[in-house]
Enzyme design. Structure first.
Site, PDB file in Angstrom:
ATOM      1  N   ASP A 167      17.763  15.810  10.780  1.00 35.78           N
ATOM      2  CA  ASP A 167      18.432  14.667  10.165  1.00 35.78           C
ATOM      3  C   ASP A 167      18.055  14.586   8.677  1.00 35.78           C
ATOM      4  OD1 ASP A 167      19.961  12.153  10.632  1.00 35.78           O
ATOM      5  OD2 ASP A 167      18.107  11.213   9.950  1.00 35.78           O
ATOM      6  N   GLU A 211       7.387  31.652  16.631  1.00 32.47           N
ATOM      7  CA  GLU A 211       6.284  31.848  17.583  1.00 32.47           C
ATOM      8  C   GLU A 211       6.759  31.764  19.028  1.00 32.47           C
ATOM      9  OE1 GLU A 211       3.360  28.852  16.876  1.00 32.47           O
ATOM     10  OE2 GLU A 211       3.184  29.458  14.770  1.00 32.47           O
TER      11      GLU A 211
HETATM   12  C1  NOJ Z   1      22.226  10.894   9.389  1.00 34.75           C
HETATM   13  C2  NOJ Z   1      22.641  10.548  10.782  1.00 34.75           C
HETATM   14  O1  NOJ Z   1      23.665  11.417  11.204  1.00 34.75           O
HETATM   15  C3  NOJ Z   1      23.070   9.097  10.735  1.00 34.75           C
HETATM   16  O2  NOJ Z   1      23.706   8.714  11.916  1.00 34.75           O
HETATM   17  C4  NOJ Z   1      21.851   8.253  10.436  1.00 34.75           C
HETATM   18  O3  NOJ Z   1      22.242   6.898  10.308  1.00 34.75           O
HETATM   19  C5  NOJ Z   1      21.195   8.699   9.138  1.00 34.75           C
HETATM   20  N1  NOJ Z   1      21.059  10.116   9.051  1.00 34.75           N
HETATM   21  C6  NOJ Z   1      19.814   8.088   8.991  1.00 34.75           C
HETATM   22  O4  NOJ Z   1      18.926   8.672   9.882  1.00 34.75           O
END
Ligand code: NOJ
Length: 514
Positions: free
Chosen positions: A187, A241
């Site tokens: 993310d 790994e």
């Molecule tokens: C990107 C994610 O896809 C989204 O849904 C989220 O709100 C933000 N990152 C923050 O983590």
């Protein structure tokens, strides 16, 4: 995760629900599932606010449910990719609690980005950064310091300059790899590090816009910082790994294909989402430019490209491309073109049903973007899947379930059940396209040759390897029919049959043997 399938009827999708639907996914012909976060979380940002990275939230089930789902997926030949959220935790994480309790200057506070404010008494935030979801990116705590949150105020950003943070995330990766996951979707993979001195964002309103726009504004001093790549080199070694084909894909909304390619150098991530296909307007030239730039960027680093038309953060393509029959036709055509390209294609749940963006009533919206005044938000693409029946919950949960976002009546004709019975449905189209793609995969070269078939038409060819047949794809983005009779009988069509005169309609795509 929340919107796929709800086994216990609490209105929110869960792990048992996914397990029950794995045969559907296997039948669809996919290789892997990516699950959005299912960790312990207050769910302010629907799981992207993690309170404990090693625990399953009871809302979604238990660790045993995860293991069972993962084993069942593997039995069906489906790999399991999980979401890792390293830019920020939830304010309910024990580290953040400790940071507040331990106070200024403490090692506990140094795991997050705490600063003194500006102005008299430090009453002003440390800089002018705005949250991606709208509003300030800083919140003040009782002792007067401020902490940074690029997203919701309950999502404090980690300080990645603190080595303890990196060590903790390596340990989290190993925890899940030891449980047998095949990989991670990272993310905000272009976040994490912030420019030294946390300089103001210059020359703009410092906020606003949809998530994809804000996340892709590469002028901001909190995106795409060079030190990120040291982390991805370390993660590469961790994945190496483990036995098997482990991988990580970064959610890096960077401004150019060249910037994207830095994340997939040979010793970094295996893949990065190529959001440029998703961002392209309906234009043959725009699609051709994305293809050209993507290959020019990933080729030199030896990475394979990825293609994305949709995800849980953006308006569904059917609606983006104009809605109704036009939008559906275009989204099917863009998908067929994408599936013909070398590399990996990512499909968002419900895309195979041609779900449109739903206009969720204001009082039912739950996205923090909406709640923080940052715009209408992303709920409209997250409405739970319609599986069967004529009324909500459309098989999403047991009868009587109230899905966490209301499903519109129009979902009745879009259920998996209804579409499975219709050979002309979008679901039938997806199944056929994925099956064909799988059959062709080993026979096609990874190289691409662009074909010039005139303005408004995107066309390309992949040669066959070892005397096998090749594949040509034509996407008609123009306003008029495009003659394709020279290419023979189509192998796949996105929409209405090619007419007797051998013409492909506007907003349609076709595959041919070549
Ligand atoms: C990107 C994610 O896809 C989204 O849904 C989220 O709100 C933000 N990152 C923050 O983590």
């Amino acid at each position: 995760m929340r919107s796929f399938s709800d086994a216990d009827g609490d209105g929110v999708g869960d792990l048992l629900g996914i397990t029950a639907r794995l045969p559907y996914l296997a039948d669809l012909g996919i290789d892997a599932v990516w699950l959005t976060p299912f960790y312990l979380s207050p769910q302010v940002d629907h799981g992207y606010d993690v309170a404990d990275y090693r625990q399953v939230d009871p809302l979604f089930g238990t660790l045993e449910d995860f293991d069972a789902m993962s084993a069942a997926a593997h039995d069906l030949g489906i790999k399991v990719i999980i979401d890792i959220v390293p830019n920020h935790s939830s304010s309910a994480h024990e580290w953040f609690d400790a940071a507040l309790t331990a106070g200024r200057g403490s090692p506990e506070r140094a795991r997050y980005v705490f600063r003194d404010g500006r102005g008299e008494g430090g009453d002003e935030p440390p800089n002018n950064w705005r949250s991606v979801f709208g509003g300030a990116a800083w919140t003040r705590v009782e002792d007067g310091q401020w902490y940074l949150h690029l997203f919701e105020e309950s999502q404090p950003d980690f300080d990645w300059d603190n080595l303890e943070v990196g060590d903790e995330f390596e340990s989290i990766l190993r925890f899940w790899l030891d449980r047998g996951v095949d990989g991670f979707r990272i993310d905000v993979a272009h976040g994490m590090f912030k420019a030294e001195g946390l300089p103001d964002v210059g020359g703009l309103d410092a906020g606003g816009g949809t998530l994809d726009v804000v996340m892709a504004d590469w002028n901001r001093p909190y995106w795409d910082q060079p030190r990120l790549h040291e982390v991805y080199r370390r993660w590469h070694e961790v994945l190496a790994e483990y036995d098997g084909d482990k991988m990580a894909i970064g959610e890096a909304w960077v401004g150019s294909a060249a910037a994207m390619a830095r994340y997939v150098r040979a010793d970094e991530l295996q893949q990065v989402f190529n959001f440029h296909w998703l961002d392209a307007p309906w234009s043959a030239q725009a699609f051709a430019d994305v293809i050209g730039e993507t290959f020019a960027a990933v080729g030199p680093v030896g990475a394979s490209p990825t293609w994305v038309l949709s995800n849980h953060d953006v308006t569904r393509p059917v609606t983006r491309y104009g809605g109704g029959e036009l939008g559906l036709g275009r989204s099917r055509a863009a998908m067929l073109a994408m599936l013909a390209l070398p590399g990996s294609a990512y499909i968002y749940a419900g895309e195979e049903l041609g779900l449109p963006q739903v206009d969720v009533p204001a009082d039912a919206r739950q996205d923090p973007t909406w709640l923080r005044g940052g715009g209408v938000g992303r709920d409209g693409c997250r409405v739970p899947m319609p599986w069967s029946g004529h009324l909500p919950p459309f098989g999403f949960g047991p009868d009587g379930t109230h899905p966490w976002l209301p499903q519109p009546e129009g979902f009745a004709s879009l259920t998996v059940e209804a579409q499975s019975a219709d050979p002309a449905s979008t679901l039938a189209f997806f199944r056929a396209a994925l099956t064909r793609r799988r059959e062709l995969l080993s026979t096609l070269s990874q190289d691409l040759e662009m074909l010039d078939r005139g303005p408004g038409v995107l066309a390309f060819r992949r040669r066959g390897v070892a005397d096998g047949a090749g594949l040509a794809c034509v996407l008609n983005c123009g306003e008029t029919d495009h003659r394709v009779s020279d290419l023979g009988a189509p192998l796949m069509l996105s929409g209405p049959p090619i007419d007797a005169a051998g013409k492909l309609r506007p907003s349609a795509a076709a595959w041919f043997g070549a």
